[in-house]
Design a protein around this motif. Structure first.
Motif, PDB file in Angstrom:
ATOM      1  N   SER B  94      32.861 -34.247  94.954  1.00  0.00           N
ATOM      2  CA  SER B  94      33.956 -33.841  95.837  1.00  0.00           C
ATOM      3  C   SER B  94      33.462 -33.689  97.283  1.00  0.00           C
ATOM      4  N   LEU B  95      32.167 -33.744  97.465  1.00  0.00           N
ATOM      5  CA  LEU B  95      31.577 -33.657  98.796  1.00  0.00           C
ATOM      6  C   LEU B  95      30.555 -34.753  98.999  1.00  0.00           C
ATOM      7  N   PRO B  96      30.417 -35.304 100.174  1.00  0.00           N
ATOM      8  CA  PRO B  96      31.371 -35.221 101.285  1.00  0.00           C
ATOM      9  C   PRO B  96      32.456 -36.269 101.108  1.00  0.00           C
ATOM     10  N   LEU B  97      33.441 -36.261 101.986  1.00  0.00           N
ATOM     11  CA  LEU B  97      34.521 -37.230 101.947  1.00  0.00           C
ATOM     12  C   LEU B  97      34.588 -38.003 103.251  1.00  0.00           C
ATOM     13  N   PRO B  98      34.769 -39.292 103.206  1.00  0.00           N
ATOM     14  CA  PRO B  98      34.536 -40.137 102.030  1.00  0.00           C
ATOM     15  C   PRO B  98      33.090 -40.014 101.574  1.00  0.00           C
ATOM     16  N   PRO B  99      32.774 -40.440 100.344  1.00  0.00           N
ATOM     17  CA  PRO B  99      31.388 -40.382  99.886  1.00  0.00           C
ATOM     18  C   PRO B  99      30.471 -41.089 100.879  1.00  0.00           C
ATOM     19  N   MET B 100      29.242 -40.592 100.984  1.00  0.00           N
ATOM     20  CA  MET B 100      28.368 -41.146 102.013  1.00  0.00           C
ATOM     21  C   MET B 100      27.623 -42.375 101.522  1.00  0.00           C
ATOM     22  N   LYS B 101      27.173 -43.157 102.488  1.00  0.00           N
ATOM     23  CA  LYS B 101      26.374 -44.343 102.165  1.00  0.00           C
ATOM     24  C   LYS B 101      25.081 -43.911 101.488  1.00  0.00           C
ATOM     25  N   THR B 102      24.562 -44.789 100.650  1.00  0.00           N
ATOM     26  CA  THR B 102      23.280 -44.463 100.034  1.00  0.00           C
ATOM     27  C   THR B 102      22.162 -44.703 101.049  1.00  0.00           C
ATOM     28  N   PRO B 103      21.059 -44.005 101.003  1.00  0.00           N
ATOM     29  CA  PRO B 103      20.797 -42.903 100.083  1.00  0.00           C
ATOM     30  C   PRO B 103      21.564 -41.643 100.469  1.00  0.00           C
ATOM     31  N   ASP B 104      22.150 -41.024  99.475  1.00  0.00           N
ATOM     32  CA  ASP B 104      22.847 -39.762  99.642  1.00  0.00           C
ATOM     33  C   ASP B 104      21.822 -38.707 100.079  1.00  0.00           C
ATOM     34  N   VAL B 105      22.275 -37.747 100.850  1.00  0.00           N
ATOM     35  CA  VAL B 105      21.334 -36.721 101.329  1.00  0.00           C
ATOM     36  C   VAL B 105      20.746 -35.941 100.150  1.00  0.00           C
ATOM     37  N   ARG B 106      21.527 -35.850  99.046  1.00  0.00           N
ATOM     38  CA  ARG B 106      21.003 -35.159  97.861  1.00  0.00           C
ATOM     39  C   ARG B 106      19.794 -35.899  97.297  1.00  0.00           C
ATOM     40  N   GLN B 107      19.877 -37.220  97.364  1.00  0.00           N
ATOM     41  CA  GLN B 107      18.727 -38.007  96.897  1.00  0.00           C
ATOM     42  C   GLN B 107      17.499 -37.725  97.761  1.00  0.00           C
ATOM     43  N   TYR B 363      44.030 -41.295 102.060  1.00  0.00           N
ATOM     44  CA  TYR B 363      44.078 -41.683 100.641  1.00  0.00           C
ATOM     45  C   TYR B 363      43.213 -40.787  99.776  1.00  0.00           C
ATOM     46  N   VAL B 364      42.410 -39.954 100.405  1.00  0.00           N
ATOM     47  CA  VAL B 364      41.392 -39.252  99.630  1.00  0.00           C
ATOM     48  C   VAL B 364      41.442 -37.751  99.867  1.00  0.00           C
ATOM     49  N   SER B 365      41.172 -37.011  98.806  1.00  0.00           N
ATOM     50  CA  SER B 365      40.986 -35.567  98.883  1.00  0.00           C
ATOM     51  C   SER B 365      39.721 -35.275  98.085  1.00  0.00           C
ATOM     52  N   PRO B 366      39.252 -34.037  98.098  1.00  0.00           N
ATOM     53  CA  PRO B 366      38.025 -33.778  97.328  1.00  0.00           C
ATOM     54  C   PRO B 366      38.206 -34.049  95.832  1.00  0.00           C
ATOM     55  N   TYR B 367      39.441 -34.141  95.381  1.00  0.00           N
ATOM     56  CA  TYR B 367      39.672 -34.182  93.938  1.00  0.00           C
ATOM     57  C   TYR B 367      40.146 -35.541  93.452  1.00  0.00           C
ATOM     58  N   ASN B 368      40.090 -36.554  94.288  1.00  0.00           N
ATOM     59  CA  ASN B 368      40.481 -37.866  93.778  1.00  0.00           C
ATOM     60  C   ASN B 368      39.559 -38.979  94.264  1.00  0.00           C
ATOM     61  N   VAL B 369      38.282 -38.674  94.358  1.00  0.00           N
ATOM     62  CA  VAL B 369      37.341 -39.740  94.669  1.00  0.00           C
ATOM     63  C   VAL B 369      37.414 -40.755  93.523  1.00  0.00           C
ATOM     64  N   ASN B 370      37.567 -42.019  93.866  1.00  0.00           N
ATOM     65  CA  ASN B 370      37.732 -43.108  92.897  1.00  0.00           C
ATOM     66  C   ASN B 370      38.969 -42.934  92.028  1.00  0.00           C
ATOM     67  N   SER B 371      40.000 -42.326  92.591  1.00  0.00           N
ATOM     68  CA  SER B 371      41.222 -42.119  91.807  1.00  0.00           C
ATOM     69  C   SER B 371      42.432 -42.055  92.743  1.00  0.00           C
ATOM     70  N   ILE B 372      43.523 -41.475  92.233  1.00  0.00           N
ATOM     71  CA  ILE B 372      44.801 -41.520  92.945  1.00  0.00           C
ATOM     72  C   ILE B 372      45.101 -40.173  93.606  1.00  0.00           C
ATOM     73  N   LEU B 373      45.611 -40.215  94.832  1.00  0.00           N
ATOM     74  CA  LEU B 373      46.061 -38.977  95.477  1.00  0.00           C
ATOM     75  C   LEU B 373      47.474 -38.697  94.955  1.00  0.00           C
ATOM     76  N   ASN B 374      47.540 -37.976  93.853  1.00  0.00           N
ATOM     77  CA  ASN B 374      48.827 -37.732  93.201  1.00  0.00           C
ATOM     78  C   ASN B 374      49.615 -36.663  93.959  1.00  0.00           C
ATOM     79  N   PRO B 375      50.877 -36.452  93.599  1.00  0.00           N
ATOM     80  CA  PRO B 375      51.707 -35.524  94.374  1.00  0.00           C
ATOM     81  C   PRO B 375      51.112 -34.122  94.533  1.00  0.00           C
TER      82      PRO B 375
END
Lengths: 147, 537, 236
Positions: B94-107, B363-375
């Motif tokens: 869910s963080l960050p948005l949009p997802p970051m380019k690789t390498p992710d800072v966590r990596q 199109y994106v929220s923290p809860y729909n990465v790779n999914s749909i921004l539903n109502p």
């Protein structure tokens, strides 16, 4: 009970089971004599008979045909049955064919038990079936013997 | 990518606020998976983000420096003993948005931390994603987050998602002074050291919220994820003024008494887009002919694509964020540093509130990465996130109007958002009262074995999550007089949500002016890139 | 059947304390393929049932598993029951134990136990409801830790099975009625209860409870689940 073949069995437990072995076609034929598929019968088949099969054929890479004449069986012990199924599973790689002959008048009890076990082995693609006449499979063995 | 210095010039420090004049260019705004290019009324205040802060020149060096010079704790290497048990917890997708380019800072952080652990003779190491009641990350997402090498070495036995419903996987600690349940992941609780690797996008996250919220279960979240706590939180983005944060702090302090937690927090700048969509980072006044051309061709391409394809395309745009700071050590002093850096990037001073505030809804929220921004997620974006992106007071006046641009399609991802579907179709038509929903249905959803199963074995958000989405919007709902969904393609979604709808933005503005009076003041918040208004009255 | 139950909409039902989770078995908790493969072979072997002569060369290559699903389960079951005619209860017990070890246990879906455990943690009484015969399902019910088993019961005369099933036969729409009666008898709220099935033929049972779920659904049930917003699970 009339023996299936004229010649002496290759392996035998008096009053319990007779076993003939045919080298040409790597076929084992057993004939149960008692009414119960109990631990004694199962131990004999999976022990002594299996050891002989290993020595004669399996160790040489030959696949075995198993023909079981179990027409005398009217009951069984659950543990023995499970061991037989287990034996069937581990024999998968060297089983050419297997047939179990039950009496035409066998009770539903024994048929269901046999068919369930056989179904399990068939689902593992082991070529085994339940038949009610073993004669067509035995006849060639007799004629070859006679010839 | 445009060099930072040039970008800085483009963003004169005083020019975050533009007042629309006659002849001002039309504004580009997200409309779900499309763009709208709209003229705004003369006098509209356009609020833009600060330019991206400069990233640290050498990320690995910054990480090493932080863990060797931590706040309020010994350096990480001094905390390690051979044979000890360590759990590394990670923020989820869910963080960050949009997802970051690789390498992710966590990596990047993991590569350094895991090497240090190995050198110190620490072999019993698990990586746990602190997803709380969020969906489990997929294998591919997990691989992307830490890189192939770490993935191969740890997945799946030693790198996995936290499971808030595992009956053997949670330990309950003593309650807080306010009788709040404190429960955390058993592996973390039984470790000699927990290292929490955080990405801070907005000031709401991190600090005590990391372990206490990310590695806990439903019973503990109930303490603060409820309508009352939300109503008592003036500003979620300002931890000092939020009941939510007071509760997570109490819980966090209990956790800190029981577990040694070493936080590694990172802040990133707001560089969310680069070419070919780099124009999204610019003010329209600064558009070149080429930018306008790209925008037009992008719009044209989008108009030819089915929605699912547009989504796929957008989710393949990764953000070129740069890390602006790495801070490590004990929970509170570390997070203090993180917050300062976070404000430095996001805070935009604004003089006075507005009667009408317009957001372009992405199109994106923290809860729909790779999914749909539903109502329900459109709701949480409008009345939860966008409404709350402020310090002090909301940008919109009490009783004012929020206008957002989104099609409001009635589409749900049955895999990720299974409980949302029932929440939207069965509960909302019955009541929109958050307190009533909580009392009557929250526990039922949370305990529904089907939803528990989908959360644990599939990739669904927990049964309680749609409720949290609704509570999140609670302050916005209480505060505003009207919400208008501009461009909503159906009547029923806005109706169920209690919103008005119009076909176009200008109709929405007309309606809002009718509601607030002809002289109503209007602000347009140009997000992305992300910003937070610092409203002075 | 008590008709008035069918007329009562869930929301009007009087307040009841408990809740239950009703699980269809075949295809929901255990693999239909394995059980049907067994059943098909059993039905077609020798004079096992006397319906069909042994006509199959290989069981495993059969494309009929799909076809079998289309065959009315009621007919399938009724044929199947007849084989037990004349057997005593203790022999049936032995056979069911074998059937469980050989066929049913290996066919249990990997995540079935998890779902049942979750239902129990949610405070539900766990009930299996199936068109199979009760004695064949008892070992499964015990294995999964179900509280109750609703299944077809074989008629016994003088301690021997008659091969006939005591009506009402539990299948299709009847499952819904049985569930209603069960809830009535056990002080369970239908509205608060859960039902799990893989097949659109259990539509009535799914709509009888307040919280239906489609499990490994067939195409028709998947479409129904979508339109009614029921959750869809995969236990495979």
């Amino acid at each position: 009970m009339v023996p299936l073949f004229e010649r002496r069995p290759d392996l035998e437990r008096a009053g319990v089971i007779r076993v003939w072995l045919f080298d040409d076609s790597a076929t084992m034929v057993d004939q149960c004599l008692g009414p119960s598929m109990n631990d004694e019968v199962v131990s004999f088949i999976t022990g002594e008979v299996e050891a002989e099969l290993q020595r004669r054929w399996i160790s040489k890479g030959r696949a075995v045909r198993y023909l079981h004449d179990w027409r005398s069986i009217t009951t069984y012990e659950a543990h023995g049955r499970e061991r037989l199924i287990e034996w069937g599973k581990v024999s998968k790689a060297h089983t050419a064919e297997a047939a179990i002959c039950l009496s035409r008048s066998a009770s539903a009890f024994i048929r269901i038990a046999a068919v369930t076990g056989v179904a399990v082995l068939r689902m593992l693609r082991i070529p085994i079936s339940v038949v009610d006449d073993l004669e067509p499979l035995l006849a060639p063995l007799r004629s070859r013997r006679a010839g | 990518m445009r060099p930072l210095k040039t970008l800085k010039k483009l963003y004169d420090d005083e020019s975050h606020i533009i007042t629309t004049e006659k002849g001002s260019p039309p504004r580009v705004m997200f409309y779900g998976e499309d763009f709208w290019v709209e003229d705004l009324p003369v006098g509209t205040r356009v609020i833009c983000a600060r330019p991206p802060l400069e990233g640290v020149p050498n990320l690995k060096a910054a990480i090493r420096y932080a863990i060797n010079h931590p706040e309020g704790m010994d350096p990480l290497h001094a905390l390690l003993k051979p044979g000890m048990k360590v759990t590394v917890a990670l923020d989820d997708i869910s963080l960050p948005l949009p997802p970051m380019k690789t390498p992710d800072v966590r990596q990047a952080v993991l590569e350094i931390v895991l090497e240090l652990l190995a050198d110190s003779g620490v072999d019993d190491v698990h990586l746990v994603i602190a997803n709380a009641l969020h969906r489990r990350m997929t294998e591919a997402e997990m691989k992307r987050m830490v890189g192939q090498t770490i993935f191969d070495a740890y997945y799946p036995d030693r790198y996995y998602n936290h499971d808030a419903e595992d009956p053997d996987g949670i330990v309950e600690l003593e309650r807080t002074s306010h009788n709040e349940v404190v429960a955390i992941n058993r592996r973390a609780a039984e470790s000699d050291l927990v290292i929490y690797v955080n990405i801070n996008l907005v000031p709401m996250d991190g600090g005590h919220k990391s372990v206490g919220t990310g590695l806990t279960n439903y019973e503990s979240l109930r303490a603060h994820h409820n309508p009352q706590t939300i109503r008592d939180s003036d500003s979620y983005m300002e931890p000092g003024r939020s009941q939510l944060h007071r509760s997570t702090e109490r819980i966090g302090r209990v956790i800190d008494q029981h577990c040694k937690v070493f936080h590694i927090e990172t802040t990133i700048n707001n560089r969310m887009f680069e070419e070919p969509v780099g124009f999204l980072m610019k003010k329209e006044e600064d558009f070149t002919e080429f930018d306008r051309l790209k925008l037009q061709s992008f719009k044209y391409a989008l108009s030819k694509m089915p929605r699912a394809l547009k989504r796929k395309m957008f989710f393949n745009i990764y953000a070129p964020y740069e890390v602006t700071g790495v801070f490590a050590g004990a929970t509170e002093p570390t997070h203090q540093k993180t917050l300062e850096m976070s404000w430095k990037q996001y805070s935009v001073p604004v003089q006075g509130q507005s009667d009408i505030v317009i957001f372009g809804m992405p199109y994106v929220s923290p809860y729909n990465v790779n999914s749909i921004l539903n109502p329900l997620l459109v709701q949480v974006m409008a009345l939860g996130y966008l409404y709350n992106l402020n310090r002090g007071v909301p940008l919109v006046k009490k009783g004012g109007v929020i206008i957002f641009t989104h099609p409001c399609y009635d589409e749900f991802d049955p895999e990720h958002h299974a409980p949302y579907i029932e929440f939207f179709n069965r509960l909302l038509p019955e009541t929109r009262d958050a307190v009533k929903l909580e009392h009557k249905y929250e526990r039922e959803f949370a305990k529904n074995p089907s939803y528990v199963h989908l959360y644990r074995k599939g990739h669904a958000y927990h049964g309680a999550h749609p409720f949290y989405m609704w509570y999140w919007g609670e302050n916005g709902r209480q505060h505003v007089g009207k919400v208008i969904a501009a461009g909503a393609e159906n009547n029923h979604v806005p109706a169920i949500m209690g919103w008005d709808r119009t076909d176009t933005l200008s109709e929405a503005i007309e309606e809002a002016r009718g509601f607030m009076g002809r002289g109503a003041s209007i602000s347009f918040v140009k997000i992305p890139p992300i910003l937070q208004t610092d409203v002075r009255l | 059947m008590k008709h008035e139950h069918a007329m009562t909409s869930p929301s009007e039902a009087p307040k009841k304390a408990g809740k239950a989770a009703f699980f269809d078995v075949d295809g929901t908790l255990i693999s239909t393929n394995v059980v049907h493969a067994y059943g098909f072979y059993a039905m077609n072997t020798g004079n096992y049932l006397g319906i069909a002569k042994r006509s199959l060369s290989t069981l495993v290559n059969l494309p009929v598993f799909g076809v079998l699903n289309l065959v009315d389960r009621k007919i399938f079951n009724e044929y199947f029951y007849r084989q037990y005619e004349g057997l005593s209860e203790d022999r049936l017990f032995t056979l069911s134990r074998d059937l469980f070890t050989d066929v049913i246990k290996p066919a249990i879906f990997p995540r079935a136990q998890d779902l049942i455990d979750q239902a129990r943690r949610a405070g539900c009484k766990v009930v299996l409801i199936t068109g199979a015969l009760d004695f064949t399902m008892q070992p499964l019910a015990r294995h999964l830790g179900a509280d109750d088993l609703i299944a077809n019961r074989m008629q016994f005369v003088g301690g021997f099975a008659t091969g006939k099933v005591i009506p009402p036969i539990i299948e299709g729409a009847n499952k819904a009625n049985v569930i209603r009666e069960y809830c009535e008898a056990h002080d369970i709220s239908l509205v608060k209860s859960f039902a799990y099935s893989d097949s659109a033929s259990d539509y009535a049972m799914l709509t009888a409870v307040g919280r239906p779920t489609a499990v490994n659904p067939d195409l028709r049930l998947r479409a129904l689940a979508r339109s009614y917003n029921w959750p869809v699970l995969d236990l495979r």
